[in-house]
Motif scaffolding. Structure first.
Motif, PDB file in Angstrom:
ATOM      1  N   TYR A   1       0.825  -1.205   0.000  1.00 27.59           N
ATOM      2  CA  TYR A   1       0.000   0.000   0.000  1.00 27.59           C
ATOM      3  C   TYR A   1       0.863   1.259   0.000  1.00 27.59           C
ATOM      4  N   ARG A   2       1.917   1.261   0.802  1.00 27.54           N
ATOM      5  CA  ARG A   2       2.809   2.432   0.842  1.00 27.54           C
ATOM      6  C   ARG A   2       3.519   2.629  -0.497  1.00 27.54           C
ATOM      7  N   MET A   3       3.822   1.541  -1.192  1.00 28.22           N
ATOM      8  CA  MET A   3       4.454   1.670  -2.509  1.00 28.22           C
ATOM      9  C   MET A   3       3.541   2.417  -3.471  1.00 28.22           C
ATOM     10  N   GLN A   4       2.242   2.168  -3.367  1.00 26.39           N
ATOM     11  CA  GLN A   4       1.289   2.891  -4.218  1.00 26.39           C
ATOM     12  C   GLN A   4       1.201   4.363  -3.814  1.00 26.39           C
TER      13      GLN A   4
ATOM     14  N   ARG B   1      11.251   6.896   8.734  1.00 19.10           N
ATOM     15  CA  ARG B   1      11.975   8.101   8.303  1.00 19.10           C
ATOM     16  C   ARG B   1      11.254   9.336   8.840  1.00 19.10           C
ATOM     17  N   PRO B   2      11.920  10.118   9.670  1.00 18.90           N
ATOM     18  CA  PRO B   2      11.255  11.308  10.219  1.00 18.90           C
ATOM     19  C   PRO B   2      11.048  12.359   9.136  1.00 18.90           C
ATOM     20  N   PRO B   3       9.992  13.186   9.251  1.00 21.23           N
ATOM     21  CA  PRO B   3       8.919  13.020  10.232  1.00 21.23           C
ATOM     22  C   PRO B   3       7.945  11.924   9.801  1.00 21.23           C
ATOM     23  N   SER B   4       7.396  11.204  10.755  1.00 21.60           N
ATOM     24  CA  SER B   4       6.431  10.159  10.463  1.00 21.60           C
ATOM     25  C   SER B   4       5.499   9.992  11.647  1.00 21.60           C
ATOM     26  N   ILE B   5       4.390   9.323  11.403  1.00 26.91           N
ATOM     27  CA  ILE B   5       3.420   9.074  12.463  1.00 26.91           C
ATOM     28  C   ILE B   5       3.829   7.786  13.175  1.00 26.91           C
ATOM     29  N   ASP B   6       4.072   7.880  14.467  1.00 24.84           N
ATOM     30  CA  ASP B   6       4.496   6.711  15.244  1.00 24.84           C
ATOM     31  C   ASP B   6       3.273   6.045  15.872  1.00 24.84           C
ATOM     32  N   VAL B   7       3.056   4.790  15.493  1.00 24.94           N
ATOM     33  CA  VAL B   7       1.991   3.996  16.126  1.00 24.94           C
ATOM     34  C   VAL B   7       2.680   3.060  17.114  1.00 24.94           C
ATOM     35  N   VAL B   8       2.432   3.305  18.413  1.00 25.09           N
ATOM     36  CA  VAL B   8       3.175   2.585  19.452  1.00 25.09           C
ATOM     37  C   VAL B   8       2.200   1.850  20.369  1.00 25.09           C
ATOM     38  N   PRO B   9       2.637   0.724  20.946  1.00 25.07           N
ATOM     39  CA  PRO B   9       1.774   0.014  21.905  1.00 25.07           C
ATOM     40  C   PRO B   9       1.730   0.748  23.240  1.00 25.07           C
TER      41      PRO B   9
ATOM     42  N   MET C   1      -0.293  15.279  13.292  1.00 18.98           N
ATOM     43  CA  MET C   1      -0.472  16.049  12.072  1.00 18.98           C
ATOM     44  C   MET C   1      -0.428  15.051  10.912  1.00 18.98           C
ATOM     45  N   VAL C   2      -1.569  14.826  10.316  1.00 17.44           N
ATOM     46  CA  VAL C   2      -1.658  13.918   9.168  1.00 17.44           C
ATOM     47  C   VAL C   2      -1.468  14.741   7.897  1.00 17.44           C
ATOM     48  N   ARG C   3      -0.551  14.310   7.048  1.00 18.41           N
ATOM     49  CA  ARG C   3      -0.267  15.026   5.812  1.00 18.41           C
ATOM     50  C   ARG C   3      -0.556  14.156   4.595  1.00 18.41           C
ATOM     51  N   LEU C   4      -0.677  14.811   3.463  1.00 13.88           N
ATOM     52  CA  LEU C   4      -0.780  14.111   2.193  1.00 13.88           C
ATOM     53  C   LEU C   4       0.619  13.678   1.755  1.00 13.88           C
ATOM     54  N   PRO C   5       0.723  12.728   0.829  1.00 16.16           N
ATOM     55  CA  PRO C   5       2.061  12.311   0.379  1.00 16.16           C
ATOM     56  C   PRO C   5       2.924  13.447  -0.148  1.00 16.16           C
ATOM     57  N   ASN C   6       2.293  14.514  -0.664  1.00 12.58           N
ATOM     58  CA  ASN C   6       3.076  15.649  -1.169  1.00 12.58           C
ATOM     59  C   ASN C   6       3.483  16.623  -0.065  1.00 12.58           C
ATOM     60  N   GLY C   7       3.137  16.304   1.193  1.00 18.54           N
ATOM     61  CA  GLY C   7       3.561  17.128   2.317  1.00 18.54           C
ATOM     62  C   GLY C   7       2.535  18.135   2.801  1.00 18.54           C
TER      63      GLY C   7
ATOM     64  N   GLY D   1      -2.001   2.308  11.178  1.00 21.47           N
ATOM     65  CA  GLY D   1      -0.558   2.207  11.009  1.00 21.47           C
ATOM     66  C   GLY D   1      -0.091   2.057   9.587  1.00 21.47           C
ATOM     67  N   VAL D   2      -0.984   2.322   8.607  1.00 16.97           N
ATOM     68  CA  VAL D   2      -0.567   2.168   7.212  1.00 16.97           C
ATOM     69  C   VAL D   2      -0.330   3.523   6.529  1.00 16.97           C
ATOM     70  N   TRP D   3      -0.590   4.617   7.233  1.00 12.00           N
ATOM     71  CA  TRP D   3      -0.405   5.956   6.659  1.00 12.00           C
ATOM     72  C   TRP D   3       0.762   6.637   7.387  1.00 12.00           C
TER      73      TRP D   3
END
Length: 585
Positions: A118-121, A355-363, A375-381, A417-419
């Motif tokens: 999914y991330r490759m797409q 790779r920072p910055p990224s959304i960390d999904v932690v237990p 802060m959720v961003r689009l792939p273009n930032g 955890g996929v975005w």
């Protein structure tokens, strides 16, 4: 030279892991057997070269007994050659399928690892059509790599074996011109070398564009095939929209790229074939032209002439290995480039979440999903959603609303955890089970039983459990079809698919269930019945819904609204009355 070294480094990076894997013993044994047989075939060629001398001398001298003996000797050699060739092919194919099975399993594992596909797409990487790379490209890589490696080794050993023979024959059959002998040590070897270098240089000059053309051809073919599959999978919508003309034009445009590139390959191949065929034909007569003066001057017998021609042909063929496989080599380099791009894309997508910055999904040790400084961003930032502090409490039913395009589904993807695009953290209870149900659920092609229980195995739930759930969601009519194999996304209406998706959730009973407009195709009464069913059957499940109907508020204890704030949307928690009012509007 630098490009060759780079290509070889890539080839080793792709091929090397197999020969260090758990299957390395079998792989190395088969490869060694194939190489050993190839060396044996070269040895037979050396013996046959000496046979030429004796056989044709017996013919010239009309030696009947010698002739009969050499025929028998040839039959033995030919039988051995046939047997070795058969088993070389068999062992070669055995190695191919083992190697291909291992590479396919490895690529599938990496491609389908934790939403990597999914991330490759999302990144729009250059690794187009992964289905082709895993099926066709892996197959071609294995076949052509073995063929090229074994062929190159055979050429080297043949060259080493026959150069010695040809050097000696150069002394036995000296260059005879203008009635006199010219003492040029190993002149036949030098002539073969000059001939091969000339042919190789011209082949490279004529055929070099084939590498890029072959790469593009595979890409265009895969793109055309992919779009044909898309038409087949969406045939109902195309038929309802009367889109056949548009699809035909779109497919014709893509096939036009295939045809245009193919014409370029044809043109370049025609030139390459014209040269390589002429080169090969001239190679047949060239040694006779060199040695014939010595034969007619009675310096050598007919057997020496034929042995010299055979040895010259073997040396010239070995030196011209590059010429003879140029087309295959061009295709192979294109395949190597495609697999290299695929591996790089997999690696890039795999490292994207870290790779920072990224959304960390932690237990976490709590029983709530806690969002902090998100802060959720689009792939273009570009920014999409912000949430400074937000939580989803256990056993609390939450309704998420907001205008279309606000990023509600993307918020769900971030929690799953996929975005990876964005920053902040999402703490999810350790070992908690989450299930996301989109508006159009996915069902694998297979039995209805397997489609309902996906991603579990069919045997994990009894027939009684499945039929009970089907009846509960209003799909009793499907019970007799549990073991039918169909493409269920095409066979069922979207409403039926959504009911089946909820049946899947009821079977798996996740701790957190996220419904992304998962009942939007049902009428309000059916939607209400299914939400009451979820309350009844999954009392311990935390349900989070995305929806636009005002009636949904009655089935949720809490509401969250995405509202625009500047260049992004922010999470707010209004009262139930405010939510009902906004949904009604």
């Amino acid at each position: 030279m630098k490009k060759i070294r780079s290509t070889l480094a890539i080839v080793w990076r792709i091929a090397g892991p197999y020969f260090r894997s758990e299957d390395k013993l079998a792989g190395l044994t088969l490869l060694a057997a194939v190489i050993a047989i190839e060396l044996s075939l070269v040895a037979i060629d050396v013996v046959l070269n000496q046979w030429y001398n004796r056989f044709y001398n017996d013919l010239q001298e009309r030696n009947w007994n010698g002739f009969v003996w050499e025929i028998g000797f040839f039959i033995v050699l030919a039988s051995l050659n046939v047997a070795l060739s058969i088993y070389q092919l068999y062992l070669n194919q055995w190695l191919q399928i083992r190697w291909r099975r291992w590479m396919t399993s490895r690529y599938l594992g990496r491609w389908l690892h934790e939403a990597n596909h999914y991330r490759m797409q999302l990144t729009g990487d250059a690794a187009d059509n992964p289905d082709q790379r895993i099926s066709d490209d892996v197959k071609m890589f294995v076949e052509q790599t073995i063929g090229i490696v074994v062929g190159l080794l055979s050429a080297v050993v043949t060259l080493a074996s026959f150069v010695v023979i040809l050097w000696g024959l150069s002394n036995a059959a000296p260059l005879h011109l203008a009635g006199q002998d010219w003492a040029i040590p190993g002149y036949l070897v030098w002539c073969a070398l000059i001939y091969a270098v000339f042919g190789t240089a011209l082949t490279q000059w004529i055929g070099s564009p084939l590498v890029n053309l072959s790469f593009e051809q595979q890409r265009y073919e895969a793109d055309f095939r992919f779009n044909l599959v898309r038409v087949r999978e969406n045939s109902e919508q195309i038929a309802l929209l009367r889109g056949e003309g548009a699809e035909r034009e779109r497919l014709s445009e893509r096939f036009g790229r295939v045809v245009h590139n193919w014409y370029q390959i044809m043109s370049r191949t025609k030139r390459l074939t014209a040269f390589t065929t002429s080169y090969s034909q001239a190679a047949v007569i060239f040694p006779y032209v060199l040695v014939a003066p010595a034969y007619f001057a009675e310096k050598i017998q007919l057997g020496g002439l034929m042995q010299t021609a055979s040895a010259f042909g073997s040396v010239q063929k070995a030196l011209s290995f590059f010429v003879s496989i140029y087309r295959s080599l061009a295709e192979w380099r294109a395949v190597v480039a495609r697999l290299d791009g695929f591996e790089m894309s997999i690696e890039s997508a795999a490292t994207l979440p870290s790779r920072p910055p990224s959304i960390d999904v932690v237990p976490s040790g709590s029983d709530t999903i806690d969002v902090a400084q998100l802060m959720v961003r689009l792939p273009n930032g570009l920014p999409l959603i912000s949430a400074d502090s937000f939580n989803i409490a256990a056993n609390e039913r939450t309704l998420v609303t907001g205008p279309s395009g606000a990023g509600k589904s993307t918020l769900f993807r971030a929690i799953a955890g996929v975005w990876p695009f964005g920053s902040g953290s999402i703490a999810v209870p350790a070992h908690a089970s989450l299930m996301m149900l989109p508006q159009r659920p996915y069902f694998p092609v297979g039995t209805l039983r397997a489609a309902i229980v996906y991603p579990a195995q069919p045997g994990e739930f009894s027939t009684e459990q499945i039929t009970d759930i089907l009846a509960a969601v209003g799909l009793s009519k499907l019970e007799p079809r549990l073991d039918e194999e169909e493409h269920w996304n095409r066979m069922l209406s979207l409403g039926e698919q959504q009911r089946l998706g909820l049946a899947r959730a009821l079977l798996h009973a996740p701790q957190y269930l996220f419904l992304d407009e998962a009942t939007a195709s049902l009428d309000e009464a059916a939607e209400a019945r299914l939400y009451r069913l979820l309350e009844e059957r999954l009392p311990a499940t935390t349900i989070v819904s995305i929806g636009h109907r005002s009636t949904l508020a009655a089935f949720h204890e809490r509401s969250v609204v995405l509202t625009r704030e500047g260049d992004r949307f922010a999470l707010q928690s209004p009262s139930k009355e405010e939510v009902k009012s906004s949904l009604a509007e």
